[in-house]
Design an enzyme around this catalytic site. Structure first.
Site, short mmCIF file in Angstrom:
data_model
loop_
_atom_site.label_atom_id
_atom_site.label_comp_id
_atom_site.label_asym_id
_atom_site.label_seq_id
_atom_site.Cartn_x
_atom_site.Cartn_y
_atom_site.Cartn_z
N HIS A 25 42.21 45.66 45.20
CA HIS A 25 43.05 44.72 44.44
C HIS A 25 42.72 43.27 44.81
O HIS A 25 42.45 42.44 43.92
CB HIS A 25 44.52 45.01 44.71
CG HIS A 25 45.46 44.09 43.99
ND1 HIS A 25 46.00 44.39 42.76
CD2 HIS A 25 45.95 42.86 44.33
CE1 HIS A 25 46.77 43.39 42.38
NE2 HIS A 25 46.77 42.46 43.31
N GLU A 26 42.73 42.98 46.10
CA GLU A 26 42.47 41.61 46.53
C GLU A 26 41.01 41.22 46.30
O GLU A 26 40.72 40.05 46.05
CB GLU A 26 42.83 41.46 48.02
CG GLU A 26 44.28 41.74 48.35
CD GLU A 26 45.26 40.90 47.55
OE1 GLU A 26 44.89 39.77 47.14
OE2 GLU A 26 46.39 41.37 47.33
N HIS A 29 40.69 39.58 42.92
CA HIS A 29 41.03 38.15 42.96
C HIS A 29 39.88 37.34 43.58
O HIS A 29 39.47 36.30 43.05
CB HIS A 29 42.29 37.92 43.79
CG HIS A 29 43.53 38.54 43.22
ND1 HIS A 29 43.91 38.40 41.90
CD2 HIS A 29 44.50 39.30 43.81
CE1 HIS A 29 45.05 39.04 41.70
NE2 HIS A 29 45.43 39.60 42.84
#
Length: 377
Positions: A25-26, A29
């Site tokens: 997920h990170e 980003h």
């Protein structure tokens, strides 16, 4: 008989599920931020005290926190892990200001924020694509091969050989469509449109509600129509078509999540059905005892869940940021700092309240409150 996973396996399985999914997920980003020239000052997996940390050649501090319940990427110009804008970014030298998150165009900021949930969905689609290619796709027609006596379907007048065309207006193509629709609607009224001997017939009924128990002693209520297929049909899936099958399955899972959440918010389902980290840890251990395939499939489900939750329009979450960007795009100016501060405080309160609720539910499912009341009594 399925064995209890035990405490150690439960903890290891939980970390093995949450750790990679938070990292993925990170990473979404981080990678899109780098693509747009934004400097990441910190990339953290977990919260709390640092267990390990190092700084790369780009100046990003990579850290592992003691509490593996989330993570964050803090870009230049962010005030904290929630990505609130630091007013001091305007005082940075031009070269540093250019690589800060607030300096980027609105569409780039939205893309960076959306990349986290997007890559969670992509991760799940890759897993489901592999399963589709290896095991095929269930295409069993929505035909009642057998109707259980005394069931909801029997009460509604469904007969063996009937093709179920729709339930409450929703088209039913495969038997899985029937199962997925009914299982989250126990005891709900339903209009059933069937094809019988070339004629279309409408039936009124109510989805059956049954109490089930899995191999680990967990009890839950599910909806059942009480029909069985005539003959299961599994179609092979070519490699090129596997992503489309996985995308469809992901959409079905997300729709089920949305409908279940709507039922909870509307009072149709109890908030006690919401689970949190402790429940995820328990089910992670259970999935691990069932083998690698079950464990990997469970990871796909949690990845979809993580992406979905992060898109909820709650400040502090990715969906909250995207909501602000949407308002900014409409009104042609950023949401005021005062409104954002109020929203972030409210969002934090909502998240804390939800965390307390799901933790209470988790402990209740483990029977803690009953044991405590027994000790007090």
């Amino acid at each position: 008989m399925i064995q209890n996973p035990g405490f150690l396996l439960t903890v290891l399985a939980f970390v093995a599920v949450i750790g990679p999914l938070v990292f993925v997920h990170e990473l979404g980003h981080y990678l899109v931020g780098r693509w747009f020239g934004v400097k990441a000052e910190a990339f953290s997996i977990g919260f709390g005290p640092e267990l390990a940390a190092w700084v790369d050649k780009r100046g990003t501090r990579w850290r592992i926190g003691a509490l593996p319940l989330g993570g964050y990427v803090r870009f230049k110009g962010d005030m904290n892990a929630a990505s609130q804008t630091d007013p001091a970014w305007l005082q940075l030298p031009p070269s540093e200001r250019a690589e800060s998150f607030p300096a980027k165009p609105l569409w780039q900021k939205a893309a960076i924020v959306a990349a986290g949930p997007f890559i969670n969905f992509l991760f799940a689609i890759l897993i489901l694509s592999t399963f589709a290619f290896v095991y095929g796709e269930s295409r069993t027609p929505a035909v009642a091969g057998k109707v259980q006596a005394g069931s909801a379907a029997a009460a509604a007048g469904i007969q063996a050989g009937d093709r179920i065309l729709s339930l409450n207006g929703r088209e039913m193509t495969t038997f899985d469509d029937l199962r997925l629709y009914a299982q989250i609607r126990p005891a709900e009224p339903v209009t059933i449109l069937v094809e019988r001997s070339g004629r279309t017939v409408e039936k009124q009924g109510r989805v059956g509600a049954v109490q089930e128990q899995d191999g680990f002693g967990n009890r839950f209520k599910v909806g059942r129509l009480g029909i069985a297929p005539a003959q299961p049909v599994i179609e092979p899936v070519e490699l090129w078509r596997a992503p489309a099958v996985a995308l469809k399955q992901t959409g079905q899972i997300i729709r089920t999540m949305v409908e279940t959440l709507g039922q909870i918010l509307g009072g149709g389902r109890s908030v006690k059905e919401l689970g949190g980290p402790l429940k995820i840890a328990e089910v992670s251990g259970q999935a691990a005892t069932l083998g690698v395939e079950s464990f990997v499939f469970f990871m796909a489900l949690i990845s979809i869940n993580l992406g979905f939750i992060n898109l909820l329009p709650i400040p502090m979450l990715d969906g909250g940021h995207l909501l602000f960007y949407g308002v900014e795009a409409i009104q042609r100016r950023p949401v005021s700092a005062r409104v954002q501060e109020w929203a972030y405080r409210s969002g934090l309160a909502v998240l804390l309240a939800m965390m307390m609720l799901v933790t209470f539910n988790d402990l209740s499912s483990f029977g803690l409150w009953e044991r405590l009341s027994g000790l007090i009594g």
